[in-house]
Every structure is written in structure tokens, then in C-alpha cells.
Design a protein around this motif. Structure first.
Motif, PDB file in Angstrom:
ATOM      1  N   UNK A   3       4.398   4.566   9.409  1.00 25.43           N
ATOM      2  CA  UNK A   3       3.554   5.615   8.865  1.00 25.43           C
ATOM      3  C   UNK A   3       2.313   5.688   9.748  1.00 25.43           C
ATOM      4  N   UNK A   4       1.633   6.777   9.717  1.00 31.04           N
ATOM      5  CA  UNK A   4       0.365   6.897  10.438  1.00 31.04           C
ATOM      6  C   UNK A   4      -0.812   6.885   9.467  1.00 31.04           C
ATOM      7  N   UNK A   5      -0.529   6.583   8.219  1.00 35.38           N
ATOM      8  CA  UNK A   5      -1.554   6.573   7.180  1.00 35.38           C
ATOM      9  C   UNK A   5      -1.622   5.194   6.531  1.00 35.38           C
ATOM     10  N   UNK A   6      -2.767   4.569   6.640  1.00 31.94           N
ATOM     11  CA  UNK A   6      -2.946   3.213   6.123  1.00 31.94           C
ATOM     12  C   UNK A   6      -2.692   3.142   4.615  1.00 31.94           C
ATOM     13  N   UNK A   7      -3.184   4.113   3.870  1.00 31.99           N
ATOM     14  CA  UNK A   7      -3.013   4.091   2.412  1.00 31.99           C
ATOM     15  C   UNK A   7      -1.536   4.213   2.019  1.00 31.99           C
ATOM     16  N   UNK A   8      -0.770   4.975   2.787  1.00 27.61           N
ATOM     17  CA  UNK A   8       0.662   5.092   2.517  1.00 27.61           C
ATOM     18  C   UNK A   8       1.344   3.741   2.765  1.00 27.61           C
ATOM     19  N   UNK A   9       0.963   3.053   3.814  1.00 27.68           N
ATOM     20  CA  UNK A   9       1.505   1.719   4.101  1.00 27.68           C
ATOM     21  C   UNK A   9       1.206   0.776   2.945  1.00 27.68           C
ATOM     22  N   UNK A  10      -0.018   0.803   2.460  1.00 33.70           N
ATOM     23  CA  UNK A  10      -0.410  -0.104   1.386  1.00 33.70           C
ATOM     24  C   UNK A  10       0.282   0.250   0.065  1.00 33.70           C
ATOM     25  N   UNK A  11       0.513   1.535  -0.200  1.00 33.52           N
ATOM     26  CA  UNK A  11       1.258   1.921  -1.411  1.00 33.52           C
ATOM     27  C   UNK A  11       2.684   1.371  -1.351  1.00 33.52           C
ATOM     28  N   UNK A  12       3.297   1.465  -0.177  1.00 31.82           N
ATOM     29  CA  UNK A  12       4.657   0.954  -0.009  1.00 31.82           C
ATOM     30  C   UNK A  12       4.686  -0.563  -0.235  1.00 31.82           C
ATOM     31  N   UNK A  13       3.699  -1.275   0.295  1.00 31.52           N
ATOM     32  CA  UNK A  13       3.607  -2.722   0.086  1.00 31.52           C
ATOM     33  C   UNK A  13       3.427  -3.037  -1.392  1.00 31.52           C
ATOM     34  N   UNK A  14       2.574  -2.280  -2.060  1.00 29.37           N
ATOM     35  CA  UNK A  14       2.348  -2.491  -3.485  1.00 29.37           C
ATOM     36  C   UNK A  14       3.631  -2.267  -4.289  1.00 29.37           C
ATOM     37  N   UNK A  15       4.381  -1.222  -3.957  1.00 30.76           N
ATOM     38  CA  UNK A  15       5.648  -0.953  -4.646  1.00 30.76           C
ATOM     39  C   UNK A  15       6.628  -2.113  -4.463  1.00 30.76           C
ATOM     40  N   UNK A  16       6.733  -2.620  -3.248  1.00 32.63           N
ATOM     41  CA  UNK A  16       7.617  -3.764  -3.001  1.00 32.63           C
ATOM     42  C   UNK A  16       7.166  -4.990  -3.788  1.00 32.63           C
ATOM     43  N   UNK A  17       5.871  -5.222  -3.766  1.00 37.14           N
ATOM     44  CA  UNK A  17       5.355  -6.390  -4.478  1.00 37.14           C
ATOM     45  C   UNK A  17       5.599  -6.266  -5.985  1.00 37.14           C
ATOM     46  N   UNK A  18       5.342  -5.090  -6.533  1.00 39.89           N
ATOM     47  CA  UNK A  18       5.557  -4.889  -7.968  1.00 39.89           C
ATOM     48  C   UNK A  18       7.024  -5.081  -8.340  1.00 39.89           C
ATOM     49  N   UNK A  19       7.918  -4.683  -7.469  1.00 34.62           N
ATOM     50  CA  UNK A  19       9.349  -4.795  -7.749  1.00 34.62           C
ATOM     51  C   UNK A  19       9.837  -6.240  -7.670  1.00 34.62           C
ATOM     52  N   UNK A  20       9.402  -6.986  -6.625  1.00 32.51           N
ATOM     53  CA  UNK A  20       9.961  -8.321  -6.394  1.00 32.51           C
ATOM     54  C   UNK A  20       9.015  -9.472  -6.744  1.00 32.51           C
ATOM     55  N   UNK A  21       7.748  -9.191  -6.905  1.00 31.59           N
ATOM     56  CA  UNK A  21       6.758 -10.222  -7.237  1.00 31.59           C
ATOM     57  C   UNK A  21       6.786 -11.399  -6.251  1.00 31.59           C
ATOM     58  N   UNK A  22       6.934 -11.072  -4.985  1.00 28.73           N
ATOM     59  CA  UNK A  22       6.949 -12.084  -3.921  1.00 28.73           C
ATOM     60  C   UNK A  22       5.980 -11.668  -2.824  1.00 28.73           C
ATOM     61  N   UNK A  23       5.401 -12.642  -2.107  1.00 30.89           N
ATOM     62  CA  UNK A  23       4.528 -12.299  -0.983  1.00 30.89           C
ATOM     63  C   UNK A  23       5.291 -11.471   0.054  1.00 30.89           C
ATOM     64  N   UNK A  24       4.635 -10.502   0.608  1.00 31.35           N
ATOM     65  CA  UNK A  24       5.255  -9.579   1.564  1.00 31.35           C
ATOM     66  C   UNK A  24       5.041 -10.061   2.992  1.00 31.35           C
ATOM     67  N   UNK A  25       6.123 -10.094   3.744  1.00 32.51           N
ATOM     68  CA  UNK A  25       6.069 -10.325   5.191  1.00 32.51           C
ATOM     69  C   UNK A  25       6.370  -8.978   5.833  1.00 32.51           C
ATOM     70  N   UNK A  26       5.356  -8.303   6.295  1.00 29.89           N
ATOM     71  CA  UNK A  26       5.504  -6.999   6.938  1.00 29.89           C
ATOM     72  C   UNK A  26       5.833  -7.256   8.404  1.00 29.89           C
ATOM     73  N   UNK A  27       7.117  -7.191   8.732  1.00 32.57           N
ATOM     74  CA  UNK A  27       7.550  -7.617  10.068  1.00 32.57           C
ATOM     75  C   UNK A  27       7.516  -6.524  11.109  1.00 32.57           C
ATOM     76  N   UNK A  28       7.367  -5.290  10.706  1.00 35.64           N
ATOM     77  CA  UNK A  28       7.249  -4.192  11.666  1.00 35.64           C
ATOM     78  C   UNK A  28       6.398  -3.092  11.051  1.00 35.64           C
ATOM     79  N   UNK A  29       5.393  -2.659  11.784  1.00 37.49           N
ATOM     80  CA  UNK A  29       4.652  -1.474  11.370  1.00 37.49           C
ATOM     81  C   UNK A  29       4.014  -0.846  12.593  1.00 37.49           C
TER      82      UNK A  29
END
Length: 143
Positions: A3-29
Motif C-alpha cells: 500500500x502507499x498509505x500508512x493508515x491502510x497498512x496499520x488497519x490491515x495489521x489491526x484486522x490480522x491481530x484482531x482475528x488471530x490475537x498473535x504478534x504480527x511479523x510484517x515480512x514484506x511491505x
């Protein structure tokens, strides 16, 4: 995450975290299809502080370190290294020198400088240089 938008990246991370309740390893951005290195730098400058501040993100890694193709999804504007060289691009310099959210450990001897638990190196050391192969990774100190 591309994404080229920081807030969109963070929303996606939040959605993943809410779904799995695990620390996120963002391996590509990176910012896809960008041909201007300044666009990549603007995105990086806006998203790195958010990644560092987030308790949901455990580690993250920029993609890509070096790419020779100009017509692909992630273009050479996202390169951290110059093509055919170990020299950092302006983007690579920014990424490498971005201050990590590191909490120093108290010194065992009051005259010793504080150290980073992850690396056991004094906090005052210069930033660690990126890996010469693969994607540069940054480490976050999490308790």
C-alpha cells in the motif's frame, strides 16, 4: 502488505491481530507500482513510526533490498541498495538509520552504558547495517 498509505497498512495489521490475537511479523511491505523513490520514501517515513509504536507488530521487513526490473509490481524505486552494488540508496539510508523503538536495560555497573537486550550491544552504538542479501530486517525489543 503493499500500500502507499500508512493508515491502510496499520488497519490491515489491526484486522490480522484482531482475528488471530498473535504478534504480527510484517515480512514484506512497500508502495506498489511507485516509480518515484520519493513516493517510497514518503510512505516509509509515514509508516515506520506507526510500526514502531504498535504493540501488535513484533517485527517488520521492507521489501525489496534490490530489484533490477522497472516494470514489476514493486519497482526499483523501493530498492534499499543500488543495483549491482552494496551501496545504500537514499531509501536504504533512511531505513537503516531510522531509530528503532528500543528500551535500554539498566547497566549492571553504573559506569557501563545501557545495553539492548536483543543484541547485548551498547545503545549508543551506531545503527546495525542492513544484511547484504535478502530483505533488511529491523528488530523490535518487546517484553
Amino acid at each position: 502488505m503493499y500500500s502507499c498509505k500508512a493508515q491502510q497498512t496499520m488497519r490491515w495489521i489491526d484486522e490480522l491481530y484482531q482475528k488471530y490475537q498473535l504478534p504480527i511479523w510484517l515480512t514484506e511491505f512497500a508502495c506498489p507500482y511507485a516509480t518515484d523513490p520519493q513516493e517510497e520514501l514518503d510512505y516509509m517515513a509515514s509508516v515506520l513510526p506507526l510500526l514502531e509504536e504498535s504493540d501488535q507488530v513484533y517485527k517488520y521487513a521492507w521489501y525489496v533490498h534490490r530489484r533490477a526490473e522497472t516494470t514489476s509490481f514493486i519497482t526499483e524505486a523501493a530498492n534499499l541498495f543500488e543495483i549491482g552494488s552494496s551501496k545504500l540508496t537514499a531509501l536504504g539510508e533512511f531505513y537503516n538509520n531510522f531509530p528503532a523503538n528500543v528500551t535500554p536495560d539498566p547497566p549492571t555497573n553504573p559506569t557501563d552504558p545501557p545495553t539492548n537486550t536483543t543484541t547485548d550491544k551498547p545503545v549508543t552504538d551506531p545503527p546495525v547495517k542492513p544484511y547484504s542479501s535478502g530483505t533488511c530486517r529491523r528488530r523490535k525489543n518487546r517484553k
